[in-house]
Design a protein around this motif. Structure first.
Motif, PDB file in Angstrom:
ATOM      1  N   ALA A 395     -37.894 -43.929  -6.826  1.00 46.16           N
ATOM      2  CA  ALA A 395     -38.485 -44.027  -7.893  1.00 46.16           C
ATOM      3  C   ALA A 395     -37.899 -43.511  -9.251  1.00 46.16           C
ATOM      4  CB  ALA A 395     -39.936 -43.053  -7.660  1.00 46.16           C
ATOM      5  N   ALA A 396     -37.041 -42.460  -8.915  1.00 42.90           N
ATOM      6  CA  ALA A 396     -36.319 -41.968 -10.188  1.00 42.90           C
ATOM      7  C   ALA A 396     -35.225 -42.895 -10.514  1.00 42.90           C
ATOM      8  CB  ALA A 396     -35.506 -40.600  -9.678  1.00 42.90           C
ATOM      9  N   LEU A 397     -34.601 -44.003  -9.514  1.00 42.79           N
ATOM     10  CA  LEU A 397     -33.670 -44.773  -9.801  1.00 42.79           C
ATOM     11  C   LEU A 397     -34.291 -45.754 -10.618  1.00 42.79           C
ATOM     12  CD1 LEU A 397     -30.765 -45.699  -9.588  1.00 42.79           C
ATOM     13  CD2 LEU A 397     -31.297 -46.668  -7.453  1.00 42.79           C
ATOM     14  N   ARG A 398     -35.428 -46.315 -10.054  1.00 42.63           N
ATOM     15  CA  ARG A 398     -36.327 -47.413 -10.663  1.00 42.63           C
ATOM     16  C   ARG A 398     -36.420 -47.035 -12.150  1.00 42.63           C
ATOM     17  NH1 ARG A 398     -42.004 -47.473 -11.179  1.00 42.63           N
ATOM     18  NH2 ARG A 398     -42.738 -49.609 -11.632  1.00 42.63           N
ATOM     19  N   GLN A 399     -36.850 -45.726 -12.515  1.00 39.27           N
ATOM     20  CA  GLN A 399     -37.305 -45.325 -13.890  1.00 39.27           C
ATOM     21  C   GLN A 399     -35.872 -45.312 -14.788  1.00 39.27           C
ATOM     22  OE1 GLN A 399     -40.103 -45.021 -15.661  1.00 39.27           O
ATOM     23  NE2 GLN A 399     -41.366 -44.983 -13.916  1.00 39.27           N
ATOM     24  N   ARG A 400     -34.849 -44.880 -14.013  1.00 38.24           N
ATOM     25  CA  ARG A 400     -33.532 -44.938 -14.615  1.00 38.24           C
ATOM     26  C   ARG A 400     -33.226 -46.199 -15.359  1.00 38.24           C
ATOM     27  NH1 ARG A 400     -31.085 -39.741 -14.359  1.00 38.24           N
ATOM     28  NH2 ARG A 400     -31.690 -38.734 -12.302  1.00 38.24           N
ATOM     29  N   LEU A 401     -33.386 -47.070 -14.373  1.00 36.75           N
ATOM     30  CA  LEU A 401     -32.994 -48.619 -14.580  1.00 36.75           C
ATOM     31  C   LEU A 401     -33.649 -49.282 -15.684  1.00 36.75           C
ATOM     32  CD1 LEU A 401     -32.468 -49.931 -11.032  1.00 36.75           C
ATOM     33  CD2 LEU A 401     -30.682 -49.516 -12.608  1.00 36.75           C
ATOM     34  N   LYS A 402     -34.839 -48.712 -15.850  1.00 30.33           N
ATOM     35  CA  LYS A 402     -35.777 -49.261 -16.783  1.00 30.33           C
ATOM     36  C   LYS A 402     -35.773 -48.471 -18.311  1.00 30.33           C
ATOM     37  CE  LYS A 402     -40.146 -49.271 -15.734  1.00 30.33           C
ATOM     38  NZ  LYS A 402     -41.563 -48.961 -15.230  1.00 30.33           N
ATOM     39  N   GLY A 403     -34.608 -47.386 -18.237  1.00 25.28           N
ATOM     40  CA  GLY A 403     -34.238 -46.776 -19.435  1.00 25.28           C
ATOM     41  C   GLY A 403     -34.753 -45.291 -19.462  1.00 25.28           C
ATOM     42  N   TRP A 404     -35.216 -44.652 -18.378  1.00 26.17           N
ATOM     43  CA  TRP A 404     -35.541 -43.239 -18.410  1.00 26.17           C
ATOM     44  C   TRP A 404     -34.478 -42.185 -18.589  1.00 26.17           C
ATOM     45  CZ3 TRP A 404     -35.857 -39.943 -13.820  1.00 26.17           C
ATOM     46  CH2 TRP A 404     -36.288 -38.423 -14.067  1.00 26.17           C
ATOM     47  N   LYS A 405     -34.263 -41.437 -19.457  1.00 25.46           N
ATOM     48  CA  LYS A 405     -33.408 -40.321 -19.620  1.00 25.46           C
ATOM     49  C   LYS A 405     -34.268 -39.036 -19.400  1.00 25.46           C
ATOM     50  CE  LYS A 405     -30.176 -42.811 -22.303  1.00 25.46           C
ATOM     51  NZ  LYS A 405     -29.398 -42.728 -23.667  1.00 25.46           N
ATOM     52  N   PRO A 406     -34.205 -38.247 -18.073  1.00 28.49           N
ATOM     53  CA  PRO A 406     -34.902 -37.055 -17.864  1.00 28.49           C
ATOM     54  C   PRO A 406     -34.838 -36.097 -19.289  1.00 28.49           C
ATOM     55  CG  PRO A 406     -33.383 -37.476 -15.899  1.00 28.49           C
ATOM     56  CD  PRO A 406     -33.161 -38.480 -17.066  1.00 28.49           C
ATOM     57  N   ALA A 407     -35.918 -35.652 -19.665  1.00 27.21           N
ATOM     58  CA  ALA A 407     -36.186 -34.556 -20.626  1.00 27.21           C
ATOM     59  C   ALA A 407     -36.411 -33.228 -20.406  1.00 27.21           C
ATOM     60  CB  ALA A 407     -37.008 -35.263 -21.590  1.00 27.21           C
ATOM     61  N   GLY A 408     -36.082 -32.678 -19.152  1.00 30.87           N
ATOM     62  CA  GLY A 408     -36.534 -31.305 -18.914  1.00 30.87           C
ATOM     63  C   GLY A 408     -35.655 -30.585 -19.408  1.00 30.87           C
ATOM     64  N   GLU A 409     -35.509 -29.337 -19.106  1.00 29.75           N
ATOM     65  CA  GLU A 409     -34.580 -28.343 -19.822  1.00 29.75           C
ATOM     66  C   GLU A 409     -33.318 -28.278 -18.995  1.00 29.75           C
ATOM     67  OE1 GLU A 409     -36.897 -24.631 -21.316  1.00 29.75           O
ATOM     68  OE2 GLU A 409     -37.807 -25.415 -19.701  1.00 29.75           O
ATOM     69  N   TRP A 410     -33.443 -28.860 -17.958  1.00 26.43           N
ATOM     70  CA  TRP A 410     -32.049 -28.970 -17.019  1.00 26.43           C
ATOM     71  C   TRP A 410     -31.870 -30.545 -16.537  1.00 26.43           C
ATOM     72  CZ3 TRP A 410     -30.491 -30.792 -12.417  1.00 26.43           C
ATOM     73  CH2 TRP A 410     -29.386 -30.265 -12.029  1.00 26.43           C
ATOM     74  N   THR A 411     -30.474 -31.065 -16.995  1.00 27.15           N
ATOM     75  CA  THR A 411     -30.195 -32.411 -16.480  1.00 27.15           C
ATOM     76  C   THR A 411     -28.709 -32.345 -16.090  1.00 27.15           C
ATOM     77  OG1 THR A 411     -29.536 -33.139 -18.717  1.00 27.15           O
ATOM     78  CG2 THR A 411     -31.779 -33.268 -17.945  1.00 27.15           C
ATOM     79  N   PRO A 476     -52.172 -38.094 -14.753  1.00 29.23           N
ATOM     80  CA  PRO A 476     -51.099 -39.225 -15.442  1.00 29.23           C
ATOM     81  C   PRO A 476     -50.456 -39.964 -13.912  1.00 29.23           C
ATOM     82  CG  PRO A 476     -51.165 -37.198 -16.620  1.00 29.23           C
ATOM     83  CD  PRO A 476     -51.837 -36.860 -15.363  1.00 29.23           C
ATOM     84  N   GLU A 477     -49.809 -41.025 -14.397  1.00 34.65           N
ATOM     85  CA  GLU A 477     -48.941 -41.572 -13.471  1.00 34.65           C
ATOM     86  C   GLU A 477     -47.941 -42.676 -14.153  1.00 34.65           C
ATOM     87  OE1 GLU A 477     -50.596 -44.859 -11.138  1.00 34.65           O
ATOM     88  OE2 GLU A 477     -52.370 -44.857 -12.184  1.00 34.65           O
ATOM     89  N   ASN A 478     -46.810 -42.834 -13.568  1.00 35.11           N
ATOM     90  CA  ASN A 478     -45.803 -43.920 -13.958  1.00 35.11           C
ATOM     91  C   ASN A 478     -45.601 -43.777 -15.719  1.00 35.11           C
ATOM     92  OD1 ASN A 478     -44.104 -45.851 -13.817  1.00 35.11           O
ATOM     93  ND2 ASN A 478     -45.713 -47.600 -14.304  1.00 35.11           N
ATOM     94  N   ASP A 479     -45.543 -42.257 -15.848  1.00 32.45           N
ATOM     95  CA  ASP A 479     -45.290 -41.861 -17.413  1.00 32.45           C
ATOM     96  C   ASP A 479     -43.777 -41.423 -17.609  1.00 32.45           C
ATOM     97  OD1 ASP A 479     -45.636 -39.572 -16.170  1.00 32.45           O
ATOM     98  OD2 ASP A 479     -47.240 -38.892 -17.775  1.00 32.45           O
ATOM     99  N   ALA A 480     -42.978 -41.473 -16.796  1.00 34.28           N
ATOM    100  CA  ALA A 480     -41.647 -40.708 -16.891  1.00 34.28           C
ATOM    101  C   ALA A 480     -40.995 -41.034 -18.382  1.00 34.28           C
ATOM    102  CB  ALA A 480     -40.686 -41.094 -15.915  1.00 34.28           C
ATOM    103  N   ILE A 481     -40.982 -42.342 -18.581  1.00 34.60           N
ATOM    104  CA  ILE A 481     -40.421 -42.654 -19.973  1.00 34.60           C
ATOM    105  C   ILE A 481     -41.140 -42.153 -21.262  1.00 34.60           C
ATOM    106  CG2 ILE A 481     -39.386 -44.454 -21.645  1.00 34.60           C
ATOM    107  CD1 ILE A 481     -38.883 -46.138 -18.884  1.00 34.60           C
ATOM    108  N   GLU A 482     -42.556 -42.494 -20.998  1.00 38.60           N
ATOM    109  CA  GLU A 482     -43.338 -42.240 -22.140  1.00 38.60           C
ATOM    110  C   GLU A 482     -43.323 -40.450 -22.462  1.00 38.60           C
ATOM    111  OE1 GLU A 482     -48.148 -41.916 -22.918  1.00 38.60           O
ATOM    112  OE2 GLU A 482     -47.306 -43.000 -21.502  1.00 38.60           O
ATOM    113  N   TYR A 483     -43.380 -39.835 -21.206  1.00 42.98           N
ATOM    114  CA  TYR A 483     -43.352 -38.492 -21.302  1.00 42.98           C
ATOM    115  C   TYR A 483     -42.110 -37.742 -21.586  1.00 42.98           C
ATOM    116  CZ  TYR A 483     -45.002 -33.559 -19.968  1.00 42.98           C
ATOM    117  OH  TYR A 483     -45.119 -32.201 -20.160  1.00 42.98           O
ATOM    118  N   ALA A 484     -41.103 -38.300 -21.375  1.00 42.69           N
ATOM    119  CA  ALA A 484     -39.983 -37.985 -21.815  1.00 42.69           C
ATOM    120  C   ALA A 484     -39.716 -38.130 -23.341  1.00 42.69           C
ATOM    121  CB  ALA A 484     -38.617 -38.717 -21.211  1.00 42.69           C
TER     122      ALA A 484
END
Length: 493
Positions: A395-411, A476-484
């Motif tokens: 699921a994380a890889l799928r979001q990355r391929l869609k453009g997700w860049k993790p926005a937590g305090e640790w990456t 919330p669901e499927n909001d990785a990019i939006e939330y980042a």
């Protein structure tokens, strides 16, 4: 931009729901993950099996699996930092993919945890029987396992602070009984050369290949290196979780690998009868090695220390399972959700904890009638956990391929995509190894792992289709990019 300690994390929590108190620091969180991972439990439980399957080179599985699971931990760390929510894999999968996907991932993980708790309770019971000198009959093992599970449930229900305290005690017992003992054996009782680590001692598989034999010993490493995700399962009880949980996960794996390698080296190289261990003539090698090296009194002391460490592992597992059930129930995903989603005055999900104890008790009763299947249900537990892990990684890889860049305090920054791909490839390889049939001629015995997995998945899909539990929550669901994006623009402080 430096963020306040808990404000960002609390934004992830469902509104108008019961809340935990943040009382767990980095050291306690690391200790929780380490005792759940419990290298001692894996070494003591599966050392003899691994060595008889592949000889001394079986030790290399510890490092192989540690490297692979470290990749998974890096992926989990980025997800947990953006979503530090109680329940771990379930809310992560929901926010990365969707509610249906998260439901089935958490269903598989839930039952894998139940069986893992059962297997560790059963392994611990054998050491308790050895300590108190009573026969390890199926009836005695059942009673002992149930008592241990109930005691650990009581400790868990007494409060998170006590959970953290016992986790620390378990951590030091692991250090003493794994690292300290391993070093002692290597320095004062070494009777084998280091070259023996590359000597199969004549072990070969039925097909005449040592490669097949070596692959069959993977369970020791695969069983050892999960549990680090427990650091994220209690996210809403951790101080500054966005920074501390990923670090605690990584520390759990690194220290677990170091301690396990030292321990196994100690047992292998200090045994003058290593060939008899490899051939299976010495069926219970660790007590024999300890008795020879430490005497009966010293061996008894270390058995006590080992039991404490294994009980701490059960405690951590129960805590992780109860938080998963609580998180599931908070989103009204299970029958009896309203009852299981309550938090006691001790800031513990007591009702979810009761379920987390009773389900393993039911499996213990099944083991009573099928005592020879303990190693097989252990393999089922591991493959279930690996599948649920890889559902999050995918699921994380799928979001990355869609453009997700993790926005937590640790990456991990620009390495994220490569790490994610490698973590998925490793996980698929581990699942393939765990799915291999046994040498038994009986169909059920030969395919126990996959049959059990099929039952869990099929029952989950049937319940999901008929009851549609995934539609009961507005979380919330499927909001990785939006939330980042919201985090990066400061909209979610």
């Amino acid at each position: 931009m430096e963020q306040t300690t808990d404000k960002k994390s609390d934004k992830n929590q469902p509104a108008n729901k019961e809340q935990f108190n943040r009382s767990i620091g980095l050291i306690s969180n690391f200790a929780l993950g380490f005792t759940y991972l419990s290298p001692l439990t894996a070494v003591y439980s599966l050392f003899a099996l691994a060595v008889t399957l592949a000889g001394p080179p079986a030790v290399w599985w510890i490092l192989i699996v540690a490297c692979g699971q470290l990749l998974v931990a890096l992926v989990f760390g980025e997800v947990a930092s953006q979503y530090p929510i109680t329940g771990g894999l379930y809310p992560w999968a929901r926010r990365l993919w969707g509610k249906r996907y998260a439901w089935i991932a958490a269903w598989i993980y839930l039952w894998a945890l139940v069986v893992t708790i059962t297997s560790i309770a059963e392994y611990t019971a054998t050491f308790v029987a050895s300590l108190f000198h009573y026969a390890p009959t199926p009836g005695n093992m059942l009673m002992t396992s149930v008592v241990l599970l109930l005691i650990m449930m009581g400790v868990n229900m007494s409060g998170t602070k006590n959970l953290a305290r016992v986790a620390k005690i378990g951590f030091w017992c692991e250090i003493v009984s794994v690292i300290a003992l391993g070093i002692y054996l290597l320095i004062f009782h070494r009777s084998q050369p280091f070259s023996v680590l590359f000597d199969s001692m004549g072990v070969i598989a039925k097909d005449g290949s040592y490669g097949t034999a070596f692959m069959s010993a993977a369970l020791m490493g695969l069983f050892m290196f999960f549990g680090f995700e427990a650091c994220g399962n209690v996210a809403e009880e951790v101080k500054n979780p966005g920074k501390k949980i990923p670090v605690a996960m990584i520390l759990s794996i690194v220290f677990g690998a170091i301690s396990a390698v030292i321990s196994v080296l100690g047992y292998l190289l200090s045994s003058p009868d290593l060939l008899n261990i490899v051939t299976g003539k010495i069926a219970d090698p660790i007590p024999a090695i300890l008795n020879e090296a430490l005497g009966s009194t010293g061996a008894t002391i270390f058995i006590v220390v080992a039991i404490i460490a294994m009980l701490s592992c059960i405690l951590s597992l129960q805590a992780a399972l109860s938080r998963l059930i609580f998180s599931f129930s908070r989103d009204r995903m299970l029958p009896g959700s309203e009852w299981m989603a309550k938090i006691s005055k001790n800031s513990v999900p007591d009702n979810a904890m009761i379920v987390s104890c009773l389900l393993p008790v039911v499996i213990c009763v099944w083991v009573y009638f099928q005592p020879d299947n303990l190693s097989r249900i252990t393999a089922f537990a591991v493959i279930g956990i690996y599948i649920s892990f890889q559902m999050v990684v995918l699921a994380a890889l799928r979001q990355r391929l869609k453009g997700w860049k993790p926005a937590g305090e640790w990456t991990v920054g620009g390495w994220g995509m490569l790490v994610n791909f490698l973590a998925l490839a490793y996980g698929i390889g581990g699942i393939w190894l765990l799915a291999q049939p046994t040498d038994s001629e009986a169909f059920i015995d030969r395919w126990t792992v996959l049959v059990g997995l099929a039952i869990v998945i099929l029952s989950g899909l049937i319940y999901m289709t008929l009851a549609k539990p995934f539609g009961r929550s507005s979380a919330p669901e499927n909001d990785a990019i939006e939330y980042a994006t919201r985090l990066n623009t400061g909209q979610d402080y």
